[in-house]
Design an enzyme around this catalytic site. Structure first.
Site, PDB file in Angstrom:
ATOM      1  CG  MET A  11      -1.931  -0.906   1.269  1.00 29.70           C
ATOM      2  SD  MET A  11      -3.307  -0.745   0.180  1.00 29.70           S
ATOM      3  CE  MET A  11      -4.156   0.428   0.432  1.00 29.70           C
ATOM      4  CD  GLN A  26      -2.943  -7.982  -1.930  1.00 27.63           C
ATOM      5  OE1 GLN A  26      -2.689  -7.073  -1.534  1.00 27.63           O
ATOM      6  NE2 GLN A  26      -2.346  -9.099  -1.193  1.00 27.63           N
ATOM      7  CB  CYS A  72      -3.765  -6.719   5.021  1.00 29.32           C
ATOM      8  SG  CYS A  72      -3.789  -5.101   5.906  1.00 29.32           S
ATOM      9  CG  HIS A 118       4.140 -12.401   5.283  1.00 28.94           C
ATOM     10  ND1 HIS A 118       3.809 -11.116   5.718  1.00 28.94           N
ATOM     11  CD2 HIS A 118       5.358 -12.444   6.086  1.00 28.94           C
ATOM     12  CE1 HIS A 118       4.826 -10.386   6.608  1.00 28.94           C
ATOM     13  NE2 HIS A 118       5.758 -11.056   6.652  1.00 28.94           N
ATOM     14  N   GLY A 159       8.713 -12.897   2.864  1.00 28.09           N
ATOM     15  CA  GLY A 159       9.045 -12.389   4.388  1.00 28.09           C
ATOM     16  C   GLY A 159      10.544 -12.333   4.661  1.00 28.09           C
ATOM     17  N   GLY A 202       9.376  -7.838  -0.550  1.00 26.41           N
ATOM     18  CA  GLY A 202       8.624  -6.445  -0.532  1.00 26.41           C
ATOM     19  C   GLY A 202       9.234  -5.491  -0.228  1.00 26.41           C
ATOM     20  NE  ARG A 203       9.721  -5.518   5.159  1.00 24.54           N
ATOM     21  CZ  ARG A 203       9.413  -6.010   6.423  1.00 24.54           C
ATOM     22  NH1 ARG A 203       9.303  -5.463   7.493  1.00 24.54           N
ATOM     23  NH2 ARG A 203       9.455  -7.303   6.580  1.00 24.54           N
TER      24      ARG A 203
HETATM   25  C1  LIG Z   1       4.514  -0.404   3.129  1.00 24.53           C
HETATM   26  C2  LIG Z   1       3.940  -1.660   3.025  1.00 24.53           C
HETATM   27  C3  LIG Z   1       2.669  -1.958   2.540  1.00 24.53           C
HETATM   28  C4  LIG Z   1       2.071  -3.154   2.327  1.00 24.53           C
HETATM   29  N1  LIG Z   1       0.857  -3.281   1.777  1.00 24.53           N
HETATM   30  C5  LIG Z   1       0.547  -4.756   1.677  1.00 24.53           C
HETATM   31  C6  LIG Z   1      -0.707  -4.925   0.952  1.00 24.53           C
HETATM   32  O1  LIG Z   1      -1.458  -3.711   0.540  1.00 24.53           O
HETATM   33  N2  LIG Z   1      -1.130  -6.043   0.362  1.00 24.53           N
HETATM   34  C7  LIG Z   1      -0.440  -7.159   1.079  1.00 24.53           C
HETATM   35  O2  LIG Z   1      -0.757  -8.262   0.884  1.00 24.53           O
HETATM   36  N3  LIG Z   1       0.679  -6.873   1.856  1.00 24.53           N
HETATM   37  C8  LIG Z   1       1.080  -5.816   2.247  1.00 24.53           C
HETATM   38  N4  LIG Z   1       2.277  -5.516   2.751  1.00 24.53           N
HETATM   39  C9  LIG Z   1       2.962  -6.783   3.421  1.00 24.53           C
HETATM   40  C10 LIG Z   1       4.079  -7.097   1.904  1.00 24.53           C
HETATM   41  O3  LIG Z   1       3.289  -7.447   0.652  1.00 24.53           O
HETATM   42  C11 LIG Z   1       4.930  -8.293   2.637  1.00 24.53           C
HETATM   43  O4  LIG Z   1       4.135  -9.586   2.804  1.00 24.53           O
HETATM   44  C12 LIG Z   1       5.805  -8.071   3.621  1.00 24.53           C
HETATM   45  O5  LIG Z   1       6.356  -6.809   3.531  1.00 24.53           O
HETATM   46  C13 LIG Z   1       6.626  -9.233   4.026  1.00 24.53           C
HETATM   47  O6  LIG Z   1       7.487  -9.044   2.863  1.00 24.53           O
HETATM   48  P1  LIG Z   1       9.326  -8.535   2.966  1.00 24.53           P
HETATM   49  O7  LIG Z   1       9.868  -8.771   4.367  1.00 24.53           O
HETATM   50  O8  LIG Z   1       9.648  -8.953   1.839  1.00 24.53           O
HETATM   51  O9  LIG Z   1       8.898  -7.136   2.913  1.00 24.53           O
HETATM   52  C14 LIG Z   1       2.756  -4.086   2.987  1.00 24.53           C
HETATM   53  C15 LIG Z   1       4.126  -4.222   3.237  1.00 24.53           C
HETATM   54  C16 LIG Z   1       4.722  -2.580   3.308  1.00 24.53           C
HETATM   55  C17 LIG Z   1       6.223  -2.538   3.805  1.00 24.53           C
END
Ligand SMILES: Cc1cc2nc3c(=O)[nH]c(=O)nc-3n(C[C@H](O)[C@H](O)[C@H](O)COP(=O)(O)O)c2cc1C
Length: 336
Positions: A26, A77, A107, A178, A219, A240-241
């Protein structure tokens, strides 16, 4: 086990590869961000931010679905739990050209929880199955689910298997896991991405117990080496991040994970290719910051990187020549 450099071939030709994807985020993975990320990798599957069925069906539908043709392969999504609304939303996604529609069951935010959206749905496997079935009946593009390994009060492996098995019985064949639980009370969404420990072992057990399903690991993944390693166990990885904060990581994805021999784009080339896109956005009355906030991560890990970020995050608000500033910022990327 598949050789790590070869994409899977056991899928329909129209099905996007999920070997490497960038997570839905998001406020981050908006269309400008995705346009930029696509310049760095042709093969990465990109996800939109979550869009709720309410927003899509009763809000500015066109705005929520808007994307550039170059963004494919691209998944929308959705957030929601009303099967009819999700079916209608999936139909809109397919009509707009999306390659996949994904249901958010991960979420943890209170705001969405109260509306029965996101991770709270892990406690309602049959409802998720009904949603998936309704969506699958409505479209021919793949319907996938992104979820957690559990939620507080419902975090046993048996309950996770019940969830996945029930949703599989409704026809879902691809699950993005995740690999941590979500705590639905007391932790913010941000804390819920860091505090519950990562349990790759549980995701791996799931792949072992449901070998026929595509299991994508999400994750805490930070490098392409880690991706290669996880691809020995999982069908795909989702970042993600790290993909957002260090987007240049994506420039190695096609070669390292898809076996492409196309030359790797440089940071400076990527920024140059953004220029016409920025110009078009400015002509529409948009602000350059809407776009360049997503490229700040190009400025990591080399001398002058801080200056690059400062130009595009601070100086940008003071200039009356945004494109000139973009060009000067780009010069700092030359040879990096
Ligand atoms: C700013 C931000 C917004 C996110 N928004 C969503 C979202 O809209 N839908 C979703 O399924 N996960 C959302 N997530 C979670 C990510 O999709 C992901 O599952 C999570 O960050 C873990 O992955 P990572 O460790 O590679 O960041 C969001 C994560 C972040 C950091």
């Amino acid at each position: 086990m598949l050789p790590i450099t070869e994409p899977r071939t056991d899928r329909l030709p129209s099905e996007p590869s999920r070997r490497f994807s960038v997570a839905p985020m998001m406020d981050w993975t908006d269309r400008h961000c995705r346009f930029f990320l696509r310049l760095l990798s042709k093969n990465a599957l990109l996800y939109t931010e979550m869009v709720t069925t309410g927003a899509l069906l009763h809000g500015d539908t066109e705005r929520f679905l808007r994307h550039d043709e170059t963004e494919h392969p691209l998944a929308l999504q959705l957030g929601g739990s009303n099967p009819a609304d999700l079916a209608a939303s999936a139909r809109l996604a397919q009509a707009a050209g999306y390659d996949e529609v994904n249901l958010n069951v991960g979420c943890p935010s209170d705001r969405v929880q109260n509306k029965m959206i996101g991770a709270v749905l892990m406690g309602h496997p049959q409802l998720v199955a009904d949603c998936v079935k309704a969506m699958r009946d409505a479209v021919t593009i793949p319907v996938t689910v992104k979820h957690r390994i559990g939620i507080n009060g419902r975090d046993s492996y048996e309950q996770l298997c019940e969830f996945v098995g029930t949703v599989r019985d409704a026809g879902c064949t691809s699950f993005t896991v995740h690999a941590r639980i979500a705590i639905l009370e007391g932790l913010s969404p941000k804390e819920n991405r860091d505090i519950p420990p990562l349990r790759y072992d549980i995701a791996a057990q799931l792949k072992q117990d449901f070998p026929e399903l595509e299991i994508i690991l999400n994750g805490g993944i930070k490098t392409l080496e880690q991706c290669q390693e996880h691809l020995n166990t999982f069908d795909g990885v989702m970042l993600g991040r790290e993909a957002y904060h260090n987007p240049y990581l994506l420039a190695g994805v096609d070669r390292e994970l898809f076996g492409s021999d196309a030359p790797q784009i440089t940071r400076a080339e990527a920024l140059r290719l953004m220029r016409p896109y920025v110009e078009a956005h400015l002509r529409e009355g948009g602000s350059m910051h809407h776009i360049t906030r997503h490229v700040l991560g190009l400025g990591t890990g080399f001398p002058g990187a801080r200056k690059f970020r400062q130009m595009l995050s601070v100086d940008i608000h003071k200039t009356d020549d945004p494109l000139g500033l973009l060009d000067r910022a780009g010069e700092l990327l030359e040879g990096r």
